[in-house]
Design a protein around this motif. Sequence first.
Motif, PDB file in Angstrom:
ATOM      1  N   ALA A 180     -39.223  11.415  82.992  1.00  0.00           N
ATOM      2  CA  ALA A 180     -38.266  11.753  82.056  1.00  0.00           C
ATOM      3  C   ALA A 180     -37.465  10.887  81.310  1.00  0.00           C
ATOM      4  O   ALA A 180     -37.690   9.719  81.504  1.00  0.00           O
ATOM      5  N   PRO A 181     -37.006  11.442  80.039  1.00  0.00           N
ATOM      6  CA  PRO A 181     -36.499  10.288  79.323  1.00  0.00           C
ATOM      7  C   PRO A 181     -35.287   9.417  79.984  1.00  0.00           C
ATOM      8  O   PRO A 181     -34.484   9.986  80.853  1.00  0.00           O
ATOM      9  N   PRO A 182     -35.013   8.053  79.449  1.00  0.00           N
ATOM     10  CA  PRO A 182     -35.765   7.566  78.337  1.00  0.00           C
ATOM     11  C   PRO A 182     -37.123   6.965  78.733  1.00  0.00           C
ATOM     12  O   PRO A 182     -37.833   6.349  77.930  1.00  0.00           O
ATOM     13  N   ALA A 183     -37.226   6.761  80.019  1.00  0.00           N
ATOM     14  CA  ALA A 183     -38.667   6.072  80.573  1.00  0.00           C
ATOM     15  C   ALA A 183     -39.884   6.884  80.064  1.00  0.00           C
ATOM     16  O   ALA A 183     -40.503   6.308  79.960  1.00  0.00           O
ATOM     17  N   PHE A 221     -38.708   0.051  86.231  1.00  0.00           N
ATOM     18  CA  PHE A 221     -37.521  -0.513  86.304  1.00  0.00           C
ATOM     19  C   PHE A 221     -36.525   0.577  85.732  1.00  0.00           C
ATOM     20  O   PHE A 221     -35.052   0.730  86.221  1.00  0.00           O
ATOM     21  N   ILE A 222     -36.804   1.283  84.664  1.00  0.00           N
ATOM     22  CA  ILE A 222     -35.827   2.001  83.860  1.00  0.00           C
ATOM     23  C   ILE A 222     -35.706   3.141  84.901  1.00  0.00           C
ATOM     24  O   ILE A 222     -34.455   3.791  85.171  1.00  0.00           O
ATOM     25  N   ALA A 223     -36.735   3.740  85.225  1.00  0.00           N
ATOM     26  CA  ALA A 223     -36.695   4.852  86.274  1.00  0.00           C
ATOM     27  C   ALA A 223     -35.996   4.696  87.798  1.00  0.00           C
ATOM     28  O   ALA A 223     -35.127   5.493  88.028  1.00  0.00           O
ATOM     29  N   VAL A 224     -36.273   3.292  88.049  1.00  0.00           N
ATOM     30  CA  VAL A 224     -35.296   2.903  89.275  1.00  0.00           C
ATOM     31  C   VAL A 224     -33.890   2.932  89.096  1.00  0.00           C
ATOM     32  O   VAL A 224     -33.005   3.296  89.945  1.00  0.00           O
ATOM     33  N   GLU A 225     -33.488   2.363  87.731  1.00  0.00           N
ATOM     34  CA  GLU A 225     -32.088   2.068  87.307  1.00  0.00           C
ATOM     35  C   GLU A 225     -31.332   3.410  87.284  1.00  0.00           C
ATOM     36  O   GLU A 225     -30.262   3.643  87.503  1.00  0.00           O
ATOM     37  N   ASP A 226     -32.296   4.351  86.673  1.00  0.00           N
ATOM     38  CA  ASP A 226     -31.702   5.780  86.442  1.00  0.00           C
ATOM     39  C   ASP A 226     -31.543   6.602  87.758  1.00  0.00           C
ATOM     40  O   ASP A 226     -31.200   7.665  87.717  1.00  0.00           O
ATOM     41  N   GLY A 227     -32.267   6.092  88.820  1.00  0.00           N
ATOM     42  CA  GLY A 227     -32.330   7.098  90.047  1.00  0.00           C
ATOM     43  C   GLY A 227     -33.235   7.812  90.044  1.00  0.00           C
ATOM     44  O   GLY A 227     -33.160   8.696  91.090  1.00  0.00           O
ATOM     45  N   PHE A 254     -42.815   5.533  78.292  1.00  0.00           N
ATOM     46  CA  PHE A 254     -44.511   5.562  78.889  1.00  0.00           C
ATOM     47  C   PHE A 254     -45.335   6.381  78.003  1.00  0.00           C
ATOM     48  O   PHE A 254     -46.740   5.852  78.152  1.00  0.00           O
ATOM     49  N   SER A 255     -44.943   7.245  77.264  1.00  0.00           N
ATOM     50  CA  SER A 255     -45.951   7.897  76.178  1.00  0.00           C
ATOM     51  C   SER A 255     -46.413   6.846  75.066  1.00  0.00           C
ATOM     52  O   SER A 255     -47.640   6.755  74.716  1.00  0.00           O
ATOM     53  N   GLN A 256     -45.525   6.015  74.701  1.00  0.00           N
ATOM     54  CA  GLN A 256     -45.899   4.818  73.860  1.00  0.00           C
ATOM     55  C   GLN A 256     -46.952   3.853  74.513  1.00  0.00           C
ATOM     56  O   GLN A 256     -47.866   3.633  73.807  1.00  0.00           O
TER      57      GLN A 256
END
Length: 240
Positions: A62-65, A27-33, A69-71
């Motif tokens: 890519a950050p912040p996702a 959802f973060i990646a979608v929100e950031d496009g 993801f790493s965590q």
Amino acid sequence: MRKCSLWTFLPPMFSIFTTTGLWVVYFIAVEDGKITPLSSEYSRKNGSKPPPPPYISIAGNAPPASCIFSQVTNLAAFVGFIIGVLRYLQLKNRVQKPWLNISSLVALSLACFGLTLVGNFQLANDEKLHNIGTSMTFGLGTLFCWVQSVITLKVNLRNEGRKASIPRFLLSASITLCMLLHFSLMTQRLHMHAARSQWALVMFFLSFFGTFAVEFRHFHFEIVCTDNREPPLSLSETFS
């Protein structure tokens, strides 16, 4: 009424928290496009190039996702390995063919190591290592699921093995089908459908781990620390 062991909560909590973490990344990646939503079609509109398809690796690229993801992948690899060790100890004195139990633990250990490669070497930073980690996670993880399904049926702990093996065989078959479908769709460049099959594959994996709650509810795992009252060995005696 007999109480369930607290260890029964470890597998489902692992599945729930890992699933939640991956969807947060999505959802973060979608929100950031950064990716196209799973519900959309990957196509060009008005001549503009759409975001990449929603592969899990691209969502965590890519950050912040990527930080989350790493965590998530590191914690999942660690807890998944712990579950594998506990399962190995649970079956150690009950499996007639010990090599099945050992091979299962080895496969899961390498799959968990592959998962750390996936999370720590993003696709954009080191594609080769990332893909090696992906192959280890999916390939050896699938092997682990099939071996555990067979062991569940053969050992039949508390006369529940036959019932527990049915969903595990179904999940193992679903995982295998999704993996084959995923790579088949990728070769045909049907990336949106390939991404959907990848998400389904991971969800089936996590569901499989949740089924270990069935056996864990009967067992207690303890770490015993004893005091060695004998005088300590000298350095030379230790190495000898």
